[in-house]
Design an enzyme around this catalytic site. Structure first.
Site, PDB file in Angstrom:
ATOM      1  N   GLU A 156       0.783  -1.245   0.223  1.00  0.00           N
ATOM      2  CA  GLU A 156      -0.012   0.042  -0.132  1.00  0.00           C
ATOM      3  C   GLU A 156       0.971   1.235   0.005  1.00  0.00           C
ATOM      4  OE1 GLU A 156      -2.693  -0.381   3.199  1.00  0.00           O
ATOM      5  OE2 GLU A 156      -4.276  -1.501   1.756  1.00  0.00           O
ATOM      6  N   GLU A 315      -6.405  -8.382  -0.824  1.00  0.00           N
ATOM      7  CA  GLU A 315      -6.861  -8.235   0.830  1.00  0.00           C
ATOM      8  C   GLU A 315      -8.498  -7.915   0.774  1.00  0.00           C
ATOM      9  OE1 GLU A 315      -4.873  -5.576   3.289  1.00  0.00           O
ATOM     10  OE2 GLU A 315      -2.876  -5.877   2.427  1.00  0.00           O
TER      11      GLU A 315
HETATM   12  C1  GLA Z   1      -4.047  -2.826   4.909  1.00  0.00           C
HETATM   13  C2  GLA Z   1      -2.826  -3.333   5.094  1.00  0.00           C
HETATM   14  C3  GLA Z   1      -2.764  -4.568   5.813  1.00  0.00           C
HETATM   15  C4  GLA Z   1      -3.774  -4.703   6.874  1.00  0.00           C
HETATM   16  C5  GLA Z   1      -5.061  -4.314   6.664  1.00  0.00           C
HETATM   17  C6  GLA Z   1      -5.951  -4.115   7.774  1.00  0.00           C
HETATM   18  O1  GLA Z   1      -4.845  -3.247   3.688  1.00  0.00           O
HETATM   19  O2  GLA Z   1      -2.427  -3.663   3.769  1.00  0.00           O
HETATM   20  O3  GLA Z   1      -1.466  -5.054   6.196  1.00  0.00           O
HETATM   21  O4  GLA Z   1      -3.186  -3.434   7.931  1.00  0.00           O
HETATM   22  O5  GLA Z   1      -5.008  -2.930   6.006  1.00  0.00           O
HETATM   23  O6  GLA Z   1      -7.267  -4.019   7.376  1.00  0.00           O
END
Ligand code: GLA
Ligand code: ZN
Length: 679
Positions: A156, A315
């Protein structure tokens, strides 16, 4: 039609998620149990190493990779593939202590202290070198591991750095952009205003909070620079991996419409697009369908960045998250629904954050497939296992794609320009919301719509909606004109074509750059309405739309007037127009109205283009994926009550039953139908 499976080794769709075995190295029993549970849940991939730097390299130059190799081997023996991350998203303490320049400087000019994550300087040569070293080691050690299927670059990416190195790099970026000619920059940024002329590039500072914030060009170029510099950092991370493992694809995980980075500039550097989806399920501000429709919009944003192949849901939360204002549980059935929505939208993966809950620290209460109890005897685990089963049955879908004949234009530069523009209503600009609202109307009609950029090739589309296209970058006007001349139907709205790519106003009438001619109207003034103000637009057949927020006063040149305002000093003046050019049509809607009311006009455009509207019960989402091996229809019932969809024919991939006519869908249930005659 070609089939482009993302991960041929797996023979289908990926199911898995972030796995952090480094947190359990002293618990071999738990690591062993993980493999058993993964198989039970139908998991065939994990993402590892995202935050493992301090375990890989506990002291500078002291590398430890054996633990990962053991785990990758064991997983592979059990049919579980590895998505391996580069660890640049979080730095070990020793690194920041030795190389403080890796830590970011905030917009107040203060250097961060060590800690947290996602906060490194993108310019720092030392940090780039350290990242290159660890990435090289990883690629050398694991590049030929049979279980490795994808590189997950950092995590991210986001944020800005205002350190001296970034400031210098910004100056170099500007010098290159403006041909080392400061007068070109002065002109583009209109710096003579308020006496803000620069004599040289080294006088230009980033827009510090206590510094220059009134030069619109500076603010915008800083955002463009941040995207450019982050992309450059990412490219450096990728370069070493490609040198050693040219055949392993790369991705980085995006975050919906994250404002800080123009993802479309990063996309070409990636082999596959992936993103992290965390809708606020069951919130108290919107109906469930709206939450799901918004998520579908984000899927479309991602899908549209590489239309010729599937994308990845990198995710999503199996149960709940821990960072929203209210961390509500996903209700039974919603997990499967959201997972199928990803696949229906063109994703070839369903992945989670996270496999197992951490025992300690910031995310210990974030949802996971396996919770602290550590068993498969939980609701969440059972729902995940059901998804695993479903994905097995949906294997034939892998590699097929969603094809759209309509598109909405959404652009980061335009978004930043609208945000920065001094004018209109401070709280009612709502560019993103406007685009999403219109997109949702097409979803409700069962019509696929891409989300694309104004300067992209539009030749795949018959209908293009361009809301609030305030900034026309060079070539955009020509692109839109060619689209209409070639037979496309284009709909633009208030706030079209006010400024060029440097945010200089077009002279000679809005919409500029020749678009006034294309639409046959000139927008003379724009009225900002107070939140309680209303106006109306009336069509010839008596139909009325309610106007809120913005109303432009038009001078009609040679367009046909379809509707006029009913109130205020512009009562009776044109509000919706249409002009035919070449083989196509250019519609102009001069005021903001509810997307639901505009749907009637969208329907006319679709009918004319020969695009069929799928009659769906309210709250049902529909998508089609196709490829050389078949065409698949997806139906998702977002209602808690059962619905009946008419005119469905074909075998249901999950149940095997053949539907002939009426498809009965229970509350929150889904169906994937293989269309006949597509073998
Ligand atoms: C983000 C991060 C993860 C985690 C999630 C929690 O997407 O990439 O490492 O912290 O949030 O929702
Ligand atoms: Zn920096």
């Amino acid at each position: 039609m070609e089939k482009k499976m993302l991960f041929p080794k797996t023979g289908g769709l990926l199911h898995g998620g972030d796995y952090n075995p480094e947190q359990w190295l002293d618990r071999p029993d738990i690591l062993e149990e993980d493999v058993r549970l993964m198989k039970k849940a139908g998991v065939n991939s994990v993402s590892m190493g995202i935050f493992s730097w301090s375990v890989y390299e506990p002291a500078e130059g002291d590398y430890h990779f054996d633990w990962l190799e053991r785990i990758m081997d064991r997983l592979y023996e059990n049919g579980i593939y590895t998505v391996l991350a580069t660890p640049s998203g979080a730095r070990p303490a020793w690194l920041d202590a030795a190389y403080p320049e890796a830590m970011r400087v905030s917009s107040r000019g203060v250097r961060d202290r060590h800690g947290n994550r996602h906060n490194h300087c993108m310019t720092s040569p030392v940090y780039r070198r350290k990242t290159e070293q660890i990435n090289r080691r990883l690629a050398e050690r694991f590049g030929s591991h049979p279980g490795l299927i994808l590189w997950h670059i950092s995590n991210e990416y986001g944020g800005e750095c205002y350190c001296p190195l970034c400031a210098k790099r910004f100056q170099q970026y500007l010098a290159d952009k403006f041909d080392h000619d400061i007068e070109k920059l002065n002109k583009a940024w209109w710096t003579v205003f308020w006496s803000h002329r620069y004599n040289s590039f080294d006088q230009i500072e980033p827009p510090y909070e206590n510094g220059e914030r009134s030069v619109m060009g500076l603010n915008l170029e800083w955002k463009r620079f941040t995207t450019w510099n982050t992309t450059d950092f990412m490219k450096a991370e990728i370069a070493v991996l490609k040198e050693i493992t040219p055949d392993i694809p790369v991705t980085t995980n995006f975050m919906t419409l994250y404002d800080g980075l123009d993802y479309r500039r990063m996309a070409p550097e990636l082999d596959v697009i992936s993103w992290d989806s965390y809708p606020s399920f069951h919130n108290d501000g919107e109906p469930f369908f709206e939450t799901m429709a918004e998520n579908a919009f984000h899927h479309s944003v991602m899908r549209s960045m590489k239309k010729d192949k599937p994308f990845m849901l990198m995710e999503s939360a199996p149960g709940l998250v821990n960072w929203q204002a209210f961390n509500k549980l996903k209700r039974p059935g919603v997990h499967k629904l959201a997972c199928l929505q990803a696949v229906a939208s063109g994703s070839d993966t369903v992945q989670y954050f996270q496999w197992r809950k951490s025992r300690g620290s910031a995310e210990q209460f974030h949802g996971a497939v396996v919770d602290h109890r550590g068993t498969e005897d939980t609701r969440v685990f059972r729902e995940v296992a059901q998804v695993g089963e479903m994905l097995q049955k949906l294997r034939p879908v892998a590699g097929t794609t969603v094809k759209a004949r309509t598109a909405i234009l959404f652009d980061w530069d335009n978004r930043w320009a609208i945000q920065g523009m001094q004018g209109l209503g401070r709280e009612t600009k709502r560019y993103e919301e406007t685009c999403m609202g219109i997109w949702k109307e097409f979803l409700k009609m069962g019509v696929e719509m891409d989300v694309t950029a104004p300067d992209q090739d539009l030749s795949d589309y018959d209908v293009v909606i361009a809301p609030m296209l305030y900034m026309l970058k060079s070539e955009t006007a020509a692109n839109l004109r060619a689209f209409v001349e070639g037979g496309g139907q284009l709909l633009a709205t208030y706030l079209t074509g006010y400024v060029d790519q440097d945010q200089l106003c077009f002279l000679g009438g809005f919409p500029g750059d020749g678009l006034a001619e294309l639409f046959g109207v000139i927008s003379e003034e724009i009225d900002t309405l107070y939140p309680s103000d209303r106006n109306h637009i009336r069509f010839e057949d008596g139909r009325e739309w309610e106007v809120r927020d913005y109303a432009e006063v038009l001078q009609v040149q040679d367009a046909r007037v379809l509707a006029s305002y009913t109130e205020d000093f512009y009562q009776g003046m044109a509000a919706v127009t249409c002009k035919e050019t070449g083989k196509g049509k250019a519609y102009y809607v001069a005021a903001r109205t509810a997307p639901g009311q505009m749907a009637w006009l969208f329907e006319q455009m679709l009918k004319e283009a020969g695009i069929s509207i799928r009659q769906l019960p309210a709250g049902v989402e529909y998508h089609v994926r196709s490829g050389e091996e078949g065409t698949y229809e997806f139906y998702l019932n977002h209602n808690t009550h059962p619905v009946k969809v008419e005119n469905v024919q074909g075998p249901d991939l999950e149940s095997g039953a053949v539907v002939q006519g009426d498809l009965e869908l229970a509350g929150l249930c889904t169906a994937v139908i293989r269309l006949q005659g597509t073998d």
